[in-house]
Design a protein around this motif. Structure first.
Motif, PDB file in Angstrom:
ATOM      1  N   ARG A   1      -0.219 -27.163  11.552  1.00 46.89           N
ATOM      2  CA  ARG A   1       0.233 -26.556  10.296  1.00 46.89           C
ATOM      3  C   ARG A   1       0.775 -27.625   9.353  1.00 46.89           C
ATOM      4  O   ARG A   1       0.474 -27.618   8.165  1.00 46.89           O
ATOM      5  CB  ARG A   1       1.322 -25.503  10.568  1.00 46.89           C
ATOM      6  CG  ARG A   1       0.792 -24.174  11.045  1.00 46.89           C
ATOM      7  CD  ARG A   1       1.849 -23.077  10.973  1.00 46.89           C
ATOM      8  NE  ARG A   1       3.122 -23.417  11.564  1.00 46.89           N
ATOM      9  CZ  ARG A   1       3.439 -23.261  12.847  1.00 46.89           C
ATOM     10  NH1 ARG A   1       2.555 -22.769  13.681  1.00 46.89           N
ATOM     11  NH2 ARG A   1       4.636 -23.583  13.286  1.00 46.89           N
ATOM     12  N   ARG A   2       1.579 -28.556   9.872  1.00 49.13           N
ATOM     13  CA  ARG A   2       2.146 -29.623   9.036  1.00 49.13           C
ATOM     14  C   ARG A   2       1.047 -30.511   8.454  1.00 49.13           C
ATOM     15  O   ARG A   2       1.102 -30.903   7.299  1.00 49.13           O
ATOM     16  CB  ARG A   2       3.146 -30.456   9.826  1.00 49.13           C
ATOM     17  CG  ARG A   2       4.469 -29.734  10.020  1.00 49.13           C
ATOM     18  CD  ARG A   2       5.484 -30.645  10.613  1.00 49.13           C
ATOM     19  NE  ARG A   2       5.738 -31.786   9.765  1.00 49.13           N
ATOM     20  CZ  ARG A   2       6.831 -31.976   9.056  1.00 49.13           C
ATOM     21  NH1 ARG A   2       7.789 -31.100   9.076  1.00 49.13           N
ATOM     22  NH2 ARG A   2       6.985 -33.067   8.339  1.00 49.13           N
ATOM     23  N   ARG A   3       0.050 -30.843   9.276  1.00 50.79           N
ATOM     24  CA  ARG A   3      -1.058 -31.678   8.788  1.00 50.79           C
ATOM     25  C   ARG A   3      -1.830 -30.954   7.689  1.00 50.79           C
ATOM     26  O   ARG A   3      -2.217 -31.558   6.694  1.00 50.79           O
ATOM     27  CB  ARG A   3      -1.985 -32.053   9.941  1.00 50.79           C
ATOM     28  CG  ARG A   3      -1.393 -33.061  10.892  1.00 50.79           C
ATOM     29  CD  ARG A   3      -2.381 -33.426  11.990  1.00 50.79           C
ATOM     30  NE  ARG A   3      -1.694 -34.088  13.058  1.00 50.79           N
ATOM     31  CZ  ARG A   3      -1.653 -33.671  14.321  1.00 50.79           C
ATOM     32  NH1 ARG A   3      -2.293 -32.584  14.683  1.00 50.79           N
ATOM     33  NH2 ARG A   3      -0.991 -34.342  15.232  1.00 50.79           N
ATOM     34  N   GLU A   4      -2.080 -29.655   7.883  1.00 49.54           N
ATOM     35  CA  GLU A   4      -2.800 -28.867   6.890  1.00 49.54           C
ATOM     36  C   GLU A   4      -2.006 -28.790   5.585  1.00 49.54           C
ATOM     37  O   GLU A   4      -2.561 -28.951   4.500  1.00 49.54           O
ATOM     38  CB  GLU A   4      -3.087 -27.463   7.421  1.00 49.54           C
ATOM     39  CG  GLU A   4      -3.934 -26.626   6.490  1.00 49.54           C
ATOM     40  CD  GLU A   4      -5.300 -27.222   6.185  1.00 49.54           C
ATOM     41  OE1 GLU A   4      -5.794 -27.007   5.065  1.00 49.54           O
ATOM     42  OE2 GLU A   4      -5.872 -27.927   7.044  1.00 49.54           O
ATOM     43  N   GLU A   5      -0.689 -28.575   5.695  1.00 50.60           N
ATOM     44  CA  GLU A   5       0.172 -28.548   4.511  1.00 50.60           C
ATOM     45  C   GLU A   5       0.123 -29.889   3.781  1.00 50.60           C
ATOM     46  O   GLU A   5       0.044 -29.942   2.555  1.00 50.60           O
ATOM     47  CB  GLU A   5       1.611 -28.219   4.899  1.00 50.60           C
ATOM     48  CG  GLU A   5       1.815 -26.784   5.335  1.00 50.60           C
ATOM     49  CD  GLU A   5       3.179 -26.550   5.971  1.00 50.60           C
ATOM     50  OE1 GLU A   5       4.054 -27.448   5.931  1.00 50.60           O
ATOM     51  OE2 GLU A   5       3.372 -25.460   6.521  1.00 50.60           O
ATOM     52  N   SER A   6       0.150 -30.974   4.540  1.00 52.67           N
ATOM     53  CA  SER A   6       0.095 -32.314   3.952  1.00 52.67           C
ATOM     54  C   SER A   6      -1.237 -32.530   3.237  1.00 52.67           C
ATOM     55  O   SER A   6      -1.273 -33.065   2.126  1.00 52.67           O
ATOM     56  CB  SER A   6       0.302 -33.359   5.043  1.00 52.67           C
ATOM     57  OG  SER A   6       0.210 -34.649   4.519  1.00 52.67           O
ATOM     58  N   ARG A   7      -2.331 -32.116   3.858  1.00 52.61           N
ATOM     59  CA  ARG A   7      -3.652 -32.255   3.234  1.00 52.61           C
ATOM     60  C   ARG A   7      -3.714 -31.460   1.927  1.00 52.61           C
ATOM     61  O   ARG A   7      -4.252 -31.933   0.924  1.00 52.61           O
ATOM     62  CB  ARG A   7      -4.754 -31.792   4.195  1.00 52.61           C
ATOM     63  CG  ARG A   7      -5.155 -32.819   5.227  1.00 52.61           C
ATOM     64  CD  ARG A   7      -6.428 -32.431   5.939  1.00 52.61           C
ATOM     65  NE  ARG A   7      -6.236 -31.321   6.859  1.00 52.61           N
ATOM     66  CZ  ARG A   7      -5.861 -31.451   8.142  1.00 52.61           C
ATOM     67  NH1 ARG A   7      -5.653 -32.646   8.633  1.00 52.61           N
ATOM     68  NH2 ARG A   7      -5.730 -30.396   8.898  1.00 52.61           N
ATOM     69  N   LYS A   8      -3.174 -30.237   1.942  1.00 53.68           N
ATOM     70  CA  LYS A   8      -3.191 -29.395   0.750  1.00 53.68           C
ATOM     71  C   LYS A   8      -2.381 -30.021  -0.379  1.00 53.68           C
ATOM     72  O   LYS A   8      -2.788 -30.010  -1.534  1.00 53.68           O
ATOM     73  CB  LYS A   8      -2.646 -28.011   1.073  1.00 53.68           C
ATOM     74  CG  LYS A   8      -3.619 -27.152   1.864  1.00 53.68           C
ATOM     75  CD  LYS A   8      -3.034 -25.785   2.180  1.00 53.68           C
ATOM     76  CE  LYS A   8      -3.980 -24.979   3.022  1.00 53.68           C
ATOM     77  NZ  LYS A   8      -3.395 -23.665   3.400  1.00 53.68           N
ATOM     78  N   LYS A   9      -1.206 -30.588  -0.031  1.00 46.77           N
ATOM     79  CA  LYS A   9      -0.367 -31.237  -1.041  1.00 46.77           C
ATOM     80  C   LYS A   9      -1.094 -32.438  -1.647  1.00 46.77           C
ATOM     81  O   LYS A   9      -1.067 -32.639  -2.849  1.00 46.77           O
ATOM     82  CB  LYS A   9       0.959 -31.676  -0.429  1.00 46.77           C
ATOM     83  CG  LYS A   9       1.932 -30.557  -0.204  1.00 46.77           C
ATOM     84  CD  LYS A   9       3.218 -31.066   0.409  1.00 46.77           C
ATOM     85  CE  LYS A   9       4.144 -29.925   0.761  1.00 46.77           C
ATOM     86  NZ  LYS A   9       5.366 -30.392   1.430  1.00 46.77           N
ATOM     87  N   LYS A  10      -1.747 -33.236  -0.796  1.00 44.29           N
ATOM     88  CA  LYS A  10      -2.471 -34.409  -1.296  1.00 44.29           C
ATOM     89  C   LYS A  10      -3.632 -33.977  -2.187  1.00 44.29           C
ATOM     90  O   LYS A  10      -3.891 -34.592  -3.225  1.00 44.29           O
ATOM     91  CB  LYS A  10      -2.983 -35.250  -0.125  1.00 44.29           C
ATOM     92  CG  LYS A  10      -1.905 -36.028   0.570  1.00 44.29           C
ATOM     93  CD  LYS A  10      -2.453 -36.816   1.725  1.00 44.29           C
ATOM     94  CE  LYS A  10      -1.337 -37.539   2.476  1.00 44.29           C
ATOM     95  NZ  LYS A  10      -1.818 -38.224   3.660  1.00 44.29           N
TER      96      LYS A  10
END
Length: 124
Positions: free
Chosen positions: A108-117
């Motif tokens: 979930r954290r990685r997906e959130e990070s990808r979305k923010k980027k």
């Protein structure tokens, strides 16, 4: 300054280290200094030996959980119990998920990070 529990993973071997700090960014900086031979107030010999063998680029640093300083040790104990790292140090899991809850959380954290980027790149 982030307070919480973190995980340092050797991406080649799957071995990992779990730790906690009231200032995770500073702690990560100190881990890097220690692994490059600089003197710091502590010494993680297993981590240092692994970095010497595989190089710092083989390591991934992740915040497992942000938490209040008052429950820092309790949360570290929880993740150590979940992940079962030997002596709060390194353990090998042969690339398999070591704790389903942790894997789901990190995904979930990685997906959130990808979305923010992606959002940041689209805004530029």
């Amino acid at each position: 300054m982030t307070c919480g529990v973190y995980k340092i993973t050797n991406t080649v071997t799957g071995e990992f280290y779990v730790g906690q700090s009231p200032d995770i960014e500073k702690r990560w900086s100190n881990h890097r200094l220690c692994c490059t031979g600089k003197k710091v107030s502590y010494d993680c010999e297993r981590l240092k030996a692994s970095v010497a063998q595989y190089g710092m680029d083989a390591f991934m640093f992740e915040v497992i959980e942000e938490c209040d300083r008052a429950v820092l040790r309790e949360r570290e104990s929880y993740w150590i119990g979940c992940l079962e790292p030997a002596l709060n140090g390194w353990t090998s899991r042969n690339g398999k998920p070591y704790c389903e809850k942790l894997e789901q959380y990190l995904q979930r954290r990685r997906e959130e990070s990808r979305k923010k980027k992606a959002a940041k790149a689209n805004a530029a």
